[in-house]
Scaffold this motif. Sequence first.
Motif, PDB file in Angstrom:
ATOM      1  N   TYR A  32      -4.756   1.745   7.018  1.00  0.00           N
ATOM      2  CA  TYR A  32      -5.546   1.156   5.950  1.00  0.00           C
ATOM      3  C   TYR A  32      -4.776   0.010   5.318  1.00  0.00           C
ATOM      4  N   TRP A  46     -10.412  -3.032   0.746  1.00  0.00           N
ATOM      5  CA  TRP A  46      -9.713  -2.178   1.701  1.00  0.00           C
ATOM      6  C   TRP A  46     -10.352  -2.329   3.070  1.00  0.00           C
ATOM      7  N   GLU A  74       0.830  -1.196   0.000  1.00  0.00           N
ATOM      8  CA  GLU A  74       0.000   0.000   0.000  1.00  0.00           C
ATOM      9  C   GLU A  74       0.870   1.253   0.000  1.00  0.00           C
ATOM     10  N   LEU A  92      -8.105   3.334  -3.628  1.00  0.00           N
ATOM     11  CA  LEU A  92      -9.174   3.816  -2.779  1.00  0.00           C
ATOM     12  C   LEU A  92      -9.113   5.339  -2.778  1.00  0.00           C
ATOM     13  N   CYS A 120      -4.708  -3.143   2.426  1.00  0.00           N
ATOM     14  CA  CYS A 120      -5.190  -3.725   1.186  1.00  0.00           C
ATOM     15  C   CYS A 120      -5.382  -5.222   1.371  1.00  0.00           C
ATOM     16  N   CYS A 176      -2.695   0.192  -4.034  1.00  0.00           N
ATOM     17  CA  CYS A 176      -2.269  -1.133  -3.614  1.00  0.00           C
ATOM     18  C   CYS A 176      -1.691  -1.846  -4.820  1.00  0.00           C
ATOM     19  N   ARG A 227      -9.577  -1.139   7.438  1.00  0.00           N
ATOM     20  CA  ARG A 227      -8.834  -0.206   8.274  1.00  0.00           C
ATOM     21  C   ARG A 227      -8.899  -0.654   9.723  1.00  0.00           C
TER      22      ARG A 227
END
Length: 121
Positions: free
Chosen positions: A95, A36, A6, A82, A97, A22, A38
């Motif tokens: 975040y 995605w 990422e 994203l 991937c 990513c 988080r």
Amino acid sequence: QVQLVESGGGLVQAGGSLRLSCAASGRTFSDYAMGWFRQTPGKEREFVATIRRWSGTTTYYADSVKGRFTISRDNAKNTAYLEMNSLKPEDTAVYYCNARYLGVVKEYDYWGQGTQVTVSS
């Protein structure tokens, strides 16, 4: 096996935008659905968005980001994205991937190392 990296995280003010990328390698990118997630300290990893393998228009979003975030992919570049708009302080997280391979028996999940997104008020 697929390796995911990422990039694109950083510090942004509330209301601003960021685009996460990513980059995938190791296997055929189009074999995997992409997503995605988080995570914040003390909490489990949270779903953000997914995109189907072959349809760039078939996407799913968490209610918390719907209308603000857009997931996309470019299979020719082996990259998922994203786009995050109208960012809020509560979007602050690492975040990750995700690549998911739908096997005959079960799914297989692969993860990147994560990228930090910090939204200041």
